[in-house]
Write an enzyme that holds these catalytic residues in place. Structure first.
Site, PDB file in Angstrom:
ATOM      1  N   ILE A  69       0.828  -1.165   0.406  1.00  0.00           N
ATOM      2  CA  ILE A  69       0.067  -0.064  -0.528  1.00  0.00           C
ATOM      3  C   ILE A  69       0.939   0.788   0.143  1.00  0.00           C
ATOM      4  O   ILE A  69      -0.159   2.115   0.305  1.00  0.00           O
ATOM      5  CB  ILE A  69      -1.137   0.480   1.328  1.00  0.00           C
ATOM      6  CG1 ILE A  69       0.052  -0.203   2.413  1.00  0.00           C
ATOM      7  CG2 ILE A  69      -2.473  -0.924   0.839  1.00  0.00           C
ATOM      8  CD1 ILE A  69      -0.746  -0.301   3.659  1.00  0.00           C
ATOM      9  N   GLY A  70       2.004   1.181  -0.032  1.00  0.00           N
ATOM     10  CA  GLY A  70       3.364   2.512   0.098  1.00  0.00           C
ATOM     11  C   GLY A  70       4.293   1.609  -0.440  1.00  0.00           C
ATOM     12  O   GLY A  70       4.667   0.867   0.341  1.00  0.00           O
ATOM     13  N   SER A  71       4.921   2.709  -0.780  1.00  0.00           N
ATOM     14  CA  SER A  71       6.705   2.498  -1.049  1.00  0.00           C
ATOM     15  C   SER A  71       7.512   3.288  -1.291  1.00  0.00           C
ATOM     16  O   SER A  71       6.976   4.965  -1.624  1.00  0.00           O
ATOM     17  CB  SER A  71       6.679   1.238  -2.077  1.00  0.00           C
ATOM     18  OG  SER A  71       6.586   1.977  -3.365  1.00  0.00           O
ATOM     19  N   GLY A  75      11.318   2.193   2.602  1.00  0.00           N
ATOM     20  CA  GLY A  75      11.415   1.304   3.166  1.00  0.00           C
ATOM     21  C   GLY A  75       9.601   0.739   2.229  1.00  0.00           C
ATOM     22  O   GLY A  75       9.064   1.175   0.996  1.00  0.00           O
ATOM     23  N   VAL A  77       5.557  -0.693   3.257  1.00  0.00           N
ATOM     24  CA  VAL A  77       4.472  -0.835   3.993  1.00  0.00           C
ATOM     25  C   VAL A  77       3.128  -1.625   3.306  1.00  0.00           C
ATOM     26  O   VAL A  77       2.647  -1.062   1.747  1.00  0.00           O
ATOM     27  CB  VAL A  77       3.216   0.681   4.157  1.00  0.00           C
ATOM     28  CG1 VAL A  77       2.146   0.396   5.718  1.00  0.00           C
ATOM     29  CG2 VAL A  77       4.289   1.802   4.804  1.00  0.00           C
ATOM     30  N   LYS A  92       4.705  -2.298   8.306  1.00  0.00           N
ATOM     31  CA  LYS A  92       5.966  -0.981   8.003  1.00  0.00           C
ATOM     32  C   LYS A  92       7.277  -1.883   7.396  1.00  0.00           C
ATOM     33  O   LYS A  92       7.601  -2.370   9.298  1.00  0.00           O
ATOM     34  CB  LYS A  92       5.933  -0.031   8.527  1.00  0.00           C
ATOM     35  CG  LYS A  92       7.169   0.821   7.683  1.00  0.00           C
ATOM     36  CD  LYS A  92       6.653   2.220   8.409  1.00  0.00           C
ATOM     37  CE  LYS A  92       7.614   3.322   8.198  1.00  0.00           C
ATOM     38  NZ  LYS A  92       7.311   4.821   7.841  1.00  0.00           N
ATOM     39  N   ASP A 180       8.195  15.094  13.066  1.00  0.00           N
ATOM     40  CA  ASP A 180       7.481  14.668  11.358  1.00  0.00           C
ATOM     41  C   ASP A 180       6.359  15.067  11.557  1.00  0.00           C
ATOM     42  O   ASP A 180       5.823  14.316  10.394  1.00  0.00           O
ATOM     43  CB  ASP A 180       7.956  13.810  11.490  1.00  0.00           C
ATOM     44  CG  ASP A 180       8.949  13.343   9.455  1.00  0.00           C
ATOM     45  OD1 ASP A 180       8.712  14.602   8.835  1.00  0.00           O
ATOM     46  OD2 ASP A 180       8.726  12.127   8.768  1.00  0.00           O
TER      47      ASP A 180
END
Length: 334
Positions: A69-71, A75, A77, A92, A180
């Protein structure tokens, strides 16, 4: 100068104009070291949830990766399913061969993050040090991040701001500084809840890398005194820094673009970006915005960190209190 602060030195060596980011030293008082968790990937107990029920970190062998679902360069996810229960999590995976000292520090931070139990903070369920990779099991937020969203309705934006501030107020009470805050770290789910994500571990990793290898987007949301440690007599207040980052993010949602310029800092122009943050006047909400919203943004984006309102104070600001939705527990999707 703040009362009690040490006077500045008579002379100070000027830094060379290099495109590097001086990072302040971590204040050890902001996180209490806790015992390390077991190094194995077997199930371990987590702190009780708000309902009083003790949860277990699932064995990694029981997690099935459904899809990515994410990159990014650091890294990826994944959506994962816990086979025995069917429960969905986010996993993650952090790339890289990190030194043992960094791994130990991450384990300590994960133990702290696992104690965070607040409806406006993404829940951390544990960590696996598996096959040379650091993997962190998190609450799954099916709506993704708010990055790239424009929220022109002040009523909706006030509710997003209320939820994020509630999460920040909780973290700050726990003496946890996020460091962050940015749109990509604000996640939403199908229940229309906005939650703060990705704190703690990303901060540790950032301290071990060359700042020029980190995300320009992260630099874009940093407060002036964090970028230039010559400002504010070298004093860095992490909680005030979170408020600056929050203010930039909320203003970006309203404008539909980065407040310091749509392209500034996004095309690799580090020097211009950092000079704009440190030496330009703070961004302002446009004249077409309400007086309450303009003042709200001004209270967040004070160059002097001592003049920024705290998360608790901002929750009492008229922009938040006068624009509550009919049911604050079920805000409209931004």
């Amino acid at each position: 100068m703040r009362p009690g602060a040490a006077p500045p030195p008579v002379s100070r060596t000027r830094r060379l104009p290099e495109l590097t980011l001086p990072m302040p030293q971590r204040d050890p008082s902001l996180a209490v070291p806790l015992p390390l968790p077991p190094p194995s990937a077997t199930s371990t107990p987590t702190p009780p949830s708000s309902g009083g029920q003790t949860l277990l970190t699932p064995s990694i062998s029981d997690l099935e990766r459904v899809r990515r679902i994410g990159s990014g360069s650091g890294g990826a996810v994944y959506m994962v399913r816990h086979r025995p229960t069917g429960r969905i999590f986010a996993l993650k995976v952090i790339y890289g061969n990190h030194e043992d000292a960094i791994r130990r520090q991450i384990r300590r931070e994960i133990e702290i993050l696992r104690t965070a139990d607040n409806p406006f903070v993404v829940r951390c369920h544990g960590m696996y040090d598996h096959a040379g990779e650091i993997q962190i099991l998190l609450e799954y937020m099916d709506g993704g991040s708010l990055e790239g969203h424009q929220i022109s309705s002040e009523r909706l934006l006030a509710d997003v701001a209320r939820q994020v501030l509630s999460g920040l107020a909780y973290l700050h009470r726990q003496r946890i500084v996020h460091r962050d805050i940015k749109p990509s770290n604000l996640l939403v789910n199908s229940a229309r809840q906005v939650k703060i994500a990705d704190f703690g571990v990303s901060r540790i990793l950032a301290q071990t890398m060359d700042p020029c290898n980190s995300s320009v987007g992260t630099i874009a949301y940093m407060s002036p005194e964090r970028i230039n440690t010559d400002l504010n007599q070298g004093i860095y207040d992490g909680q005030a820094g979170d408020i600056w980052s929050f203010g930039i993010s909320i203003l970006e949602f309203y404008l539909g673009r980065f407040p310091f310029g749509e392209n500034l800092g996004r095309l690799g122009d580090w020097a211009s970006l950092m000079c704009a943050i440190c030496y330009s006047n703070p961004p302002e909400a446009p004249p077409a915005a309400s007086r309450e919203f303009r003042n709200f943004i001004a209270c967040c984006l004070q160059k002097d960190p001592a003049r920024r309102l705290t998360a608790v104070q901002l929750l009492q600001h008229p922009f938040i209190t006068q624009l509550q939705p009919p049911s604050s527990s079920s805000p409209s999707h931004p």
